[in-house]
Design a protein around this motif. Sequence first.
Motif, PDB file in Angstrom:
ATOM      1  N   UNK A 162       0.808  -1.322  -0.058  1.00  0.00           N
ATOM      2  CA  UNK A 162      -0.024  -0.154  -0.130  1.00  0.00           C
ATOM      3  C   UNK A 162       0.885   1.149  -0.040  1.00  0.00           C
ATOM      4  N   UNK A 163       1.819   1.307   0.864  1.00  0.00           N
ATOM      5  CA  UNK A 163       2.599   2.609   0.852  1.00  0.00           C
ATOM      6  C   UNK A 163       3.629   2.655  -0.389  1.00  0.00           C
TER       7      UNK A 163
ATOM      8  N   UNK B 127       5.776   1.971 -15.979  1.00  0.00           N
ATOM      9  CA  UNK B 127       5.557   1.218 -14.869  1.00  0.00           C
ATOM     10  C   UNK B 127       5.756  -0.273 -14.874  1.00  0.00           C
ATOM     11  N   UNK B 128       6.507  -0.838 -14.099  1.00  0.00           N
ATOM     12  CA  UNK B 128       6.886  -2.321 -14.127  1.00  0.00           C
ATOM     13  C   UNK B 128       5.773  -2.835 -13.010  1.00  0.00           C
ATOM     14  N   UNK B 129       4.623  -3.176 -13.177  1.00  0.00           N
ATOM     15  CA  UNK B 129       3.950  -3.671 -12.184  1.00  0.00           C
ATOM     16  C   UNK B 129       2.967  -4.606 -12.819  1.00  0.00           C
ATOM     17  N   UNK B 130       2.453  -5.781 -12.209  1.00  0.00           N
ATOM     18  CA  UNK B 130       1.522  -6.489 -12.552  1.00  0.00           C
ATOM     19  C   UNK B 130       0.104  -6.162 -12.525  1.00  0.00           C
ATOM     20  N   UNK B 131      -0.092  -5.109 -11.372  1.00  0.00           N
ATOM     21  CA  UNK B 131      -1.493  -4.687 -11.263  1.00  0.00           C
ATOM     22  C   UNK B 131      -2.604  -5.640 -11.343  1.00  0.00           C
ATOM     23  N   UNK B 132      -2.411  -6.573 -10.768  1.00  0.00           N
ATOM     24  CA  UNK B 132      -3.571  -7.645 -10.719  1.00  0.00           C
ATOM     25  C   UNK B 132      -5.150  -7.352 -10.490  1.00  0.00           C
TER      26      UNK B 132
ATOM     27  N   UNK C 181      -8.929  -2.337  -9.200  1.00  0.00           N
ATOM     28  CA  UNK C 181      -9.208  -1.090  -8.935  1.00  0.00           C
ATOM     29  C   UNK C 181      -7.644  -0.397  -9.135  1.00  0.00           C
ATOM     30  N   UNK C 182      -6.852  -1.204  -8.942  1.00  0.00           N
ATOM     31  CA  UNK C 182      -5.306  -0.413  -9.113  1.00  0.00           C
ATOM     32  C   UNK C 182      -5.173   0.056 -10.708  1.00  0.00           C
TER      33      UNK C 182
ATOM     34  N   UNK D 173      -7.212   2.921 -11.499  1.00  0.00           N
ATOM     35  CA  UNK D 173      -6.647   4.054 -11.052  1.00  0.00           C
ATOM     36  C   UNK D 173      -5.475   4.531 -11.804  1.00  0.00           C
ATOM     37  N   UNK D 174      -4.625   3.668 -12.168  1.00  0.00           N
ATOM     38  CA  UNK D 174      -3.577   4.186 -13.272  1.00  0.00           C
ATOM     39  C   UNK D 174      -3.963   4.523 -14.798  1.00  0.00           C
ATOM     40  N   UNK D 175      -5.017   3.854 -14.947  1.00  0.00           N
ATOM     41  CA  UNK D 175      -5.687   4.356 -16.318  1.00  0.00           C
ATOM     42  C   UNK D 175      -6.279   5.788 -16.212  1.00  0.00           C
ATOM     43  N   UNK D 176      -6.980   5.947 -15.102  1.00  0.00           N
ATOM     44  CA  UNK D 176      -7.602   7.437 -14.814  1.00  0.00           C
ATOM     45  C   UNK D 176      -6.640   8.253 -14.855  1.00  0.00           C
ATOM     46  N   UNK D 177      -5.195   8.069 -14.133  1.00  0.00           N
ATOM     47  CA  UNK D 177      -4.319   9.110 -13.958  1.00  0.00           C
ATOM     48  C   UNK D 177      -3.845   9.426 -15.231  1.00  0.00           C
TER      49      UNK D 177
END
Length: 79
Positions: free
Chosen positions: A13-14, A35-40, A43-44, A47-51
């Motif tokens: 979370x942090x 960003x290198x992240x799975x974001x499975x 809601x995550x 949020x990234x797409x909204x940004x």
Amino acid sequence: MNQELFRNQTATPVAAEIQNLLLDVRLARGLIMLLDSTNVMLHLRAGLLARARYWQRPTAAVPFDVPLATVEAQNASRD
């Protein structure tokens, strides 16, 4: 190396808050952000797409074709 260190997700979370702060700072300046992240979690990702939409920046995803058995074995080793 202790594998428990790699399975510990308590900082997630942090880490996500810090990632989002850095993302907003770079996008506000018109810079590219990778960003290198799975974001499975849906809601995550949302949020990234909204940004990206807010800052009017393009997005792309790179899927990895990993055999199901490999994914299941990796997930079985996690808490």
